[in-house]
Design a protein around this motif. Structure first.
Motif, mmCIF file in Angstrom:
data_model
loop_
_atom_site.group_PDB
_atom_site.id
_atom_site.type_symbol
_atom_site.label_atom_id
_atom_site.label_comp_id
_atom_site.label_asym_id
_atom_site.label_seq_id
_atom_site.Cartn_x
_atom_site.Cartn_y
_atom_site.Cartn_z
ATOM 1 N N PRO A 1 0.812 -1.224 0.000
ATOM 2 C CA PRO A 1 0.000 0.000 0.000
ATOM 3 C C PRO A 1 0.837 1.262 0.000
ATOM 4 O O PRO A 1 1.860 1.346 0.676
ATOM 5 C CB PRO A 1 -0.829 -0.125 1.282
ATOM 6 C CG PRO A 1 -0.025 -1.023 2.170
ATOM 7 C CD PRO A 1 0.684 -1.972 1.263
ATOM 8 N N THR A 2 0.415 2.248 -0.788
ATOM 9 C CA THR A 2 1.052 3.567 -0.820
ATOM 10 C C THR A 2 -0.039 4.616 -0.928
ATOM 11 O O THR A 2 -1.141 4.343 -1.410
ATOM 12 C CB THR A 2 2.010 3.707 -2.015
ATOM 13 O OG1 THR A 2 1.265 3.591 -3.239
ATOM 14 C CG2 THR A 2 3.096 2.646 -1.984
ATOM 15 N N THR A 3 0.274 5.838 -0.493
ATOM 16 C CA THR A 3 -0.712 6.916 -0.605
ATOM 17 C C THR A 3 -0.856 7.397 -2.037
ATOM 18 O O THR A 3 -1.839 8.038 -2.379
ATOM 19 C CB THR A 3 -0.315 8.115 0.271
ATOM 20 O OG1 THR A 3 0.966 8.593 -0.139
ATOM 21 C CG2 THR A 3 -0.259 7.713 1.732
ATOM 22 N N GLU B 1 6.450 11.802 5.260
ATOM 23 C CA GLU B 1 5.165 12.032 5.910
ATOM 24 C C GLU B 1 4.034 11.427 5.082
ATOM 25 O O GLU B 1 4.109 11.356 3.853
ATOM 26 C CB GLU B 1 4.917 13.521 6.123
ATOM 27 C CG GLU B 1 4.726 14.309 4.842
ATOM 28 C CD GLU B 1 4.227 15.708 5.116
ATOM 29 O OE1 GLU B 1 3.352 15.853 5.979
ATOM 30 O OE2 GLU B 1 4.705 16.644 4.468
ATOM 31 N N PRO B 2 2.968 10.965 5.715
ATOM 32 C CA PRO B 2 1.839 10.399 4.976
ATOM 33 C C PRO B 2 1.271 11.392 3.970
ATOM 34 O O PRO B 2 0.968 12.536 4.313
ATOM 35 C CB PRO B 2 0.831 10.079 6.079
ATOM 36 C CG PRO B 2 1.642 9.912 7.316
ATOM 37 C CD PRO B 2 2.771 10.878 7.175
ATOM 38 N N GLY B 3 1.166 10.973 2.724
ATOM 39 C CA GLY B 3 0.660 11.849 1.676
ATOM 40 C C GLY B 3 1.669 12.861 1.190
ATOM 41 O O GLY B 3 1.315 13.809 0.477
ATOM 42 N N GLY B 4 2.942 12.684 1.552
ATOM 43 C CA GLY B 4 3.978 13.636 1.166
ATOM 44 C C GLY B 4 4.250 13.630 -0.326
ATOM 45 O O GLY B 4 3.851 12.716 -1.061
ATOM 46 N N ILE C 1 4.177 8.170 11.736
ATOM 47 C CA ILE C 1 5.037 7.740 12.842
ATOM 48 C C ILE C 1 5.276 8.881 13.828
ATOM 49 O O ILE C 1 5.986 8.705 14.815
ATOM 50 C CB ILE C 1 6.375 7.178 12.327
ATOM 51 C CG1 ILE C 1 7.115 8.223 11.476
ATOM 52 C CG2 ILE C 1 6.154 5.900 11.541
ATOM 53 C CD1 ILE C 1 8.507 7.784 11.059
ATOM 54 N N ILE C 2 4.677 10.046 13.557
ATOM 55 C CA ILE C 2 4.620 11.147 14.515
ATOM 56 C C ILE C 2 3.165 11.353 14.907
ATOM 57 O O ILE C 2 2.278 11.345 14.039
ATOM 58 C CB ILE C 2 5.197 12.441 13.918
ATOM 59 C CG1 ILE C 2 6.677 12.259 13.584
ATOM 60 C CG2 ILE C 2 5.013 13.616 14.866
ATOM 61 C CD1 ILE C 2 7.308 13.460 12.925
ATOM 62 N N GLU C 3 2.899 11.513 16.167
ATOM 63 C CA GLU C 3 1.534 11.681 16.653
ATOM 64 C C GLU C 3 0.860 12.868 15.957
ATOM 65 O O GLU C 3 1.483 13.888 15.666
ATOM 66 C CB GLU C 3 1.541 11.905 18.162
ATOM 67 C CG GLU C 3 0.200 11.674 18.827
ATOM 68 C CD GLU C 3 -0.205 10.218 18.817
ATOM 69 O OE1 GLU C 3 -1.346 9.939 18.389
ATOM 70 O OE2 GLU C 3 0.617 9.365 19.202
ATOM 71 N N ASN C 4 -0.439 12.714 15.703
ATOM 72 C CA ASN C 4 -1.254 13.749 15.059
ATOM 73 C C ASN C 4 -0.826 14.050 13.624
ATOM 74 O O ASN C 4 -1.035 15.154 13.111
ATOM 75 C CB ASN C 4 -1.275 15.049 15.874
ATOM 76 C CG ASN C 4 -2.003 14.882 17.189
ATOM 77 O OD1 ASN C 4 -2.928 14.085 17.299
ATOM 78 N ND2 ASN C 4 -1.574 15.621 18.200
ATOM 79 N N SER C 5 -0.211 13.082 12.979
ATOM 80 C CA SER C 5 0.013 13.159 11.539
ATOM 81 C C SER C 5 -0.633 11.924 10.913
ATOM 82 O O SER C 5 -0.679 10.861 11.525
ATOM 83 C CB SER C 5 1.499 13.215 11.202
ATOM 84 O OG SER C 5 2.156 11.996 11.508
ATOM 85 N N GLY C 6 -1.150 12.086 9.715
ATOM 86 C CA GLY C 6 -1.810 10.958 9.082
ATOM 87 C C GLY C 6 -2.440 11.334 7.761
ATOM 88 O O GLY C 6 -2.432 12.497 7.343
ATOM 89 N N TYR C 7 -2.994 10.320 7.128
ATOM 90 C CA TYR C 7 -3.584 10.501 5.797
ATOM 91 C C TYR C 7 -4.760 9.543 5.664
ATOM 92 O O TYR C 7 -4.605 8.335 5.842
ATOM 93 C CB TYR C 7 -2.534 10.224 4.721
ATOM 94 C CG TYR C 7 -2.980 10.470 3.308
ATOM 95 C CD1 TYR C 7 -2.825 11.721 2.718
ATOM 96 C CD2 TYR C 7 -3.537 9.449 2.546
ATOM 97 C CE1 TYR C 7 -3.217 11.950 1.406
ATOM 98 C CE2 TYR C 7 -3.928 9.664 1.236
ATOM 99 C CZ TYR C 7 -3.762 10.915 0.669
ATOM 100 O OH TYR C 7 -4.150 11.147 -0.629
ATOM 101 N N LYS D 1 -8.295 13.518 3.769
ATOM 102 C CA LYS D 1 -7.943 14.320 4.945
ATOM 103 C C LYS D 1 -6.483 14.053 5.265
ATOM 104 O O LYS D 1 -6.063 12.901 5.406
ATOM 105 C CB LYS D 1 -8.816 13.953 6.142
ATOM 106 C CG LYS D 1 -8.446 14.698 7.426
ATOM 107 C CD LYS D 1 -9.272 14.214 8.606
ATOM 108 C CE LYS D 1 -8.851 14.886 9.902
ATOM 109 N NZ LYS D 1 -9.601 14.373 11.070
ATOM 110 N N ARG D 2 -5.728 15.122 5.370
ATOM 111 C CA ARG D 2 -4.303 14.988 5.647
ATOM 112 C C ARG D 2 -3.946 15.828 6.862
ATOM 113 O O ARG D 2 -4.160 17.039 6.883
ATOM 114 C CB ARG D 2 -3.495 15.444 4.429
ATOM 115 C CG ARG D 2 -1.999 15.394 4.626
ATOM 116 C CD ARG D 2 -1.301 15.773 3.336
ATOM 117 N NE ARG D 2 0.096 16.101 3.555
ATOM 118 C CZ ARG D 2 0.902 16.565 2.627
ATOM 119 N NH1 ARG D 2 0.438 16.763 1.414
ATOM 120 N NH2 ARG D 2 2.156 16.836 2.906
ATOM 121 N N GLU D 3 -3.426 15.175 7.895
ATOM 122 C CA GLU D 3 -2.951 15.850 9.099
ATOM 123 C C GLU D 3 -1.433 15.999 8.990
ATOM 124 O O GLU D 3 -0.711 15.005 8.944
ATOM 125 C CB GLU D 3 -3.314 15.050 10.346
ATOM 126 C CG GLU D 3 -4.801 14.957 10.605
ATOM 127 C CD GLU D 3 -5.102 14.153 11.842
ATOM 128 O OE1 GLU D 3 -5.210 14.749 12.926
ATOM 129 O OE2 GLU D 3 -5.215 12.922 11.739
#
Length: 998
Positions: free
Chosen positions: A138-140, A161-164, A335-341, A370-372
């Motif tokens: 899986p990849t974004t 970062e997710p969605g980078g 892998i950092i809190e409050n980051s995600g995709y 949604k990207r944090e």
């Protein structure tokens, strides 16, 4: 009587002949069954009377019935991924057939610009990546799946970062000011931007990469950087099928940096204080009290961040209507809190034959994203989140005793800048929400056989909203909020006529048409400072005590095109392709709005010649050659216009709005044009069990667009002009081998590519410098474009050892002027790799599959800008790697890696910070087991596979930081390449999943 008998005889002869003719053309009904090579019924096989549109498809049991078939007809059996077979009817009423899998790929149909073509008929350089490789892990972004899969395609993950963002270079870099990203075409729609994030990997059937100009010229002014054609899955006639896949992965940082513990930190800064004579940082009692202390990397980076990817597809149809509908959910915790995709997507693809002459089709993809963001990069003194994982003091924790966040800026007098990273993680939020639509519909009409008129219309729409909020608990600042929205819409209309005809050994196809596409964007921005409460965050800007100045924007550009293509094939031996496109863009000045982009290519299939009939070991041999020109628009929508810009000023004691010209003088600009020559050979031996493709190319881009400085006395500081020439040349090799077959099957696909770029000509021979980068210790340019050198090489000074006190300050005087100055800067490194490569191995035994995918880069340099601050900037008290303490200069260690710990080191951009960025990475390792439901007597389930795997588990590299796959300051048109400046690191993961087909 005789006359009457003669009439009877003539009548009898007529009846006899009529009966004979009718008998010869008697229409019969044929039934049969189609099997796979494993003797399993094969649904969805197309059965057609050759030379007609009369046909049917096999049902879920592999059976078919075809009525009104002439007794002397030939039936054609075809199925994707299998050999097409022809069977003469010969008045037979029952015909069973066994389909064989297509292993050589020559009859495989691949997408090309505005159509499809058999792989065997290609004359240009085109590579195809299939669905099983695209969805291997899986990849974004589906673009990430191309990394290491295709020769000549360099994919760089700028940030982990997710969605980078992802950077893709096909056969090198072409442009200075314009984008170097390829054009992405999804189901025939040329999309904007460089990240087709709207798609889920599991929805993609194949990706074709058009590399040389003979293949890309059909896209004209947008084809200079290559073209990536993405084809999503569509329905096929036959039994309705359901495919489901679910995957879970657990992610963590690839490696930690070995930083000083609390005791080592205290010892180090006592050493700095002693060397610089400013007392003592810690008392001996304090030093003795410290142990390991607090690990800030463990605090910032978390283990087992969950990634889940779920998808379901329903597809099927009959000879009239085919459909495919899918839905998917992709959720990735960073892998950092409050980051995600998060991405929720829906896709529908449907086609319907109204009759034998008219077909309509349409597809639509919807995505909610949604990207944090926690991508705060840079920040050399711990002022960003990523640097904040390294620099804080290991002697303390993030919390005070009362549970509030600790203010690190006031803790030690020698360190007034370091920010507690907890503030950035928990007291700020940055969220981007996007709603995306990609839809098109087509009408096809065939008034006569072999001629098709096609009208297609489509829309790409993206509504994005970015919210940022910093709370009142963020130490040292007031609460701050901002909201920005962007709306982008692109409308497309394509009108084409295609014709195909076979006359004996001659086969021709032609395409012509015209297209229209516009690009419209609007934006709105608002902000505010000092909020009474954090409850409403960014959702009530009017509650700010200090509102910011709002801003808005608008942009519109249009491109109108005419295009044509002609293909000729004689006896499957001699092939020719001619492409042409004319593009008119609203961006350019009068007289230069139109660009013309021709191409041509030839191929000779030597293996089909009579003199090769006795050369049994050569299965296929084709020689290719092509030349073409493509373009790049490379400028903004209004770059050739004299724009007025608004501002505010005080006049007569009052606040007024004004409009004034900008500082850039509009110029009379021409298109950037890339000309490319390609020579290739496709080679297959041993019944095509070993297949090799090799290409050599020369690519040259002229009329490069870039900003040129002007004397300020003229009222303008710069203009855009056509200033130079860049070339790329290289070699590419692809090898596909079926090594073992039988109970044990083993296939290997490998590729390697070499590219050399060269700046051939610049405006008046003047260097072009990269952006000016300020990292406190150094304010300078790091990259340069210089005639005769590769693109974007590193530019700096050469170190000449330590001075007599062990400090930095000795640099080589290359000019011999007696002092070291800017004229002594030289080329110190090259971010461009010598070669890139990939290898995929699939080993199968009974019901087990083992996949190993390796990818790597060799010979590229990295400028370790993060290491510059993190190893030498001792003046602000940040933590550093252990090696700085244990391997620094001393009278007993004069050749140490690091200078004496001191604030008085004289630091410049130098070869000290150039590191080897080569790496070999096990991108994916996966073990799967196919559950044999058919042998268990369970019906209704075609296949179920369970698997376990790992991504990025092993990386072999000499690079000292988190990861060698980094490009912190890179972008689609950035000169600043190969720099590592505290970027969100790439992760590794272990994943589990299941695939099921019903």
């Amino acid at each position: 009587m005789k006359k009457w008998l003669r009439k009877i005889s003539v009548f009898q002869l007529f009846v006899f002949l009529s009966c004979w003719i009718v008998s010869a053309q008697e229409l019969i009904t044929i039934q049969g069954k189609v099997f796979s090579k494993e003797d399993s019924p094969l649904p969805g096989v197309t059965v057609v009377v050759k030379g007609t549109a009369h046909g049917t498809v096999t049902n879920e049991d592999g059976n078919y019935t075809l009525t009104n078939v002439p007794g002397n007809a030939t039936l054609v059996f075809s199925f994707v991924g299998m050999y097409t077979q022809e069977v003469a009817v010969g008045n037979k009423t029952n015909i069973d057939i066994r389909m064989e899998e297509e292993t050589i790929g020559l009859e495989e149909v691949v997408a090309v610009g505005y159509g499809t073509m058999k792989k065997s008929d290609l004359t240009g350089s085109v590579v195809s990546v299939q669905s099983e490789d695209i969805s291997a892990f899986p990849t974004t972004n589906v673009v990430q799946a191309l990394e290491g899969r295709a020769a000549g395609v360099q994919v760089t993950q700028n940030t982990g970062e997710p969605g980078g963002s992802i950077s893709v270079r096909i056969r090198g870099t072409n442009s200075i000011k314009g984008s170097n990203e390829p054009l992405y075409v999804v189901d025939g729609f040329p999309i904007s931007g460089s990240n087709p994030t709207i798609l889920n990997n599991l929805d993609v059937e194949s990706i074709e990469i058009l590399k040389d100009a003979s293949a890309t010229a059909i896209y004209g002014s947008r084809g200079a950087n290559g073209v990536v054609l993405i084809t999503t899955k569509s329905g096929k006639a036959g039994r309705t099928s359901v495919s489901v896949e679910t995957n879970f992965a657990f992610q963590s940082i690839r490696k930690k940096l070995d930083m000083m513990n609390a005791k080592e930190y205290a010892q180090f800064y006592n050493l700095v204080a002693a060397n610089d004579g400013w007392g003592q940082a810690f008392s001996q009692e304090e030093v003795n009290s410290f142990d390991e202390g607090f690990d800030w990397q463990d605090f910032v980076f978390k283990d087992n961040a969950l990634l889940q990817n779920h998808s379901a597809t329903v597809s099927g149809g009959n000879d009239k209507t085919q459909f495919s509908v899918s839905g998917s959910l992709y959720n990735e915790e960073g892998i950092i809190e409050n980051s995600g995709y998060d991405r929720y997507s829906f896709r529908s693809n449907i086609g319907h034959n109204i009759n034998e002459k008219i077909r309509i089709s349409g597809n639509i993809t919807l995505a909610k994203i949604k990207r944090e963001n926690q991508s705060s990069s840079g920040g050399g003194r711990g002022t960003s989140l990523i640097s904040g994982a390294l620099y804080p003091f290991p002697t303390v924790t993030p919390w005070n005793e009362d549970g509030s966040w600790r203010n690190l800026k006031t803790l030690y007098h020698w360190s007034p800048e370091i920010v507690n990273p907890a503030l950035m993680i928990y007291e700020t939020n940055s969220i981007v929400r996007s709603n995306k639509v990609l839809a098109n519909a087509a009408f096809e009409y065939s008034p006569i056989p072999d001629l098709t008129l096609k009208i297609m219309g489509g829309i790409e729409n993206s509504d994005d909203r970015s919210d940022y909020y910093r709370t009142n608990d963020y130490i040292g600042t007031s609460a701050y909020a901002s909201v920005s929205t962007t709306q982008f819409t692109s409308l497309l209309n394509e009108n084409t006529i295609s014709y195909t005809k076979t006359i004996g050994k001659h086969r021709i196809s032609a395409l012509t048409g015209f297209t229209y596409q516009d690009f419209r964007s609007t934006s709105l921005y608002g902000s505010g400072t000092d909020f009474l409460s954090d409850v409403q965050e960014s959702y009530d800007l009017s509650s700010a005590s200090v509102p910011g100045i709002p801003d808005s924007g608008y942009s519109l550009s249009v491109i109108l095109s005419g295009l044509g293509r002609f293909n000729y094939n004689y006896d499957d031996k001699y092939l020719a392709t001619i492409n042409f496109r004319a593009d008119g863009s609203s961006k350019y000045s009068e007289g230069n709005k139109w660009g013309f982009f021709p191409s041509g290519s030839l191929a000779w299939r030597v293996s089909n010649e009579g003199f090769m009939s006795d050369v049994d070991f050569i299965s296929d041999l084709k020689i290719r050659a092509g030349y073409g020109e493509t373009g790049s628009q490379a400028i903004g929508a209004y770059a050739t216009l004299n724009n007025l810009y608004s501002g505010k000023t005080v006049f007569g004691g009052e606040y007024h709005t004004y409009f004034a010209p900008g500082t850039n003088l509009p110029g009379d600009l021409k298109w950037e044009t890339t000309e490319q020559t390609n020579f290739g050979v496709d080679f297959g031996i041993l019944d095509n069990r070993l297949r090799i493709a090799a290409d050599y190319y020369i690519k040259r881009t002229r009329d490069l667009l870039n900003s040129v400085p002007l004397p300020p006395s003229g009222g303008f500081t710069s203009t855009i002009d056509n200033v130079g020439v860049i070339s790329n040349r290289g070699l590419e090799f692809e090898i596909n081998a079926d090594i073992l077959s039988g109970p044990v099957e083993w296939t290997v696909d490998a590729n390697i590519s070499f590219n050399r770029s060269k700046v051939e000509k610049l405006y008046k021979g003047q260097d072009i410098l990269g952006s000016y980068i300020n990292v406190t210790l150094i304010d300078d340019h790091f990259n340069i474009l210089r005639e005769g050198e590769p693109f974007s090489v590193f530019y700096g000074y050469l170190e000449d050892g330590y001075n007599e006190t062990g400090r930095l300050g000795n640099y080589k005087d290359l000019t011999g002027e007696g002092d070291v100055n800017v004229r002594d800067k030289t080329i110190i490194g090259d971010p461009n790799p010598d070669f890139i490569y990939g290898l995929n191995s699939l080993l199968s035994y009974k019901n087990f599959d083992l996949t190993v995918f390796i990818q790597g880069s060799q010979g590229n340099d990295i400028f370790n800008l993060a290491g510059l601050n993190n190893t030498l900037d001792v003046g602000f008290g940040g933590n550093m790697p252990k090696d700085v303490l244990h391997n620094h200069w001393s009278p007993d260690n004069p050749d140490a890696k690091y200078p004496i710990p001191s604030r008085t080191n004289q630091i410049r951009v130098s070869d000290r910070f150039i590191e080897d960025g080569s790496y070999l990475r096990f991108r994916n390792i996966q073990l799967g087991y196919n559950i044999p439901f058919s042998k268990l007597g369970i019906t209704g389930i075609k296949n179920v596979q369970v698997y376990v795997g790992g991504k990025n588990l092993i990386t072999l590299t000499k690079y000292s930081r988190w990861d060698p796959e980094v490009n912190s300051l890179g972008g689609s048109s950035s000169i600043n390449q190969g720099i590592d400046y505290h970027t969100y690191p790439v992760n590794k993961s272990v994943n589990f999943g299941i695939r099921a087909d019903f």
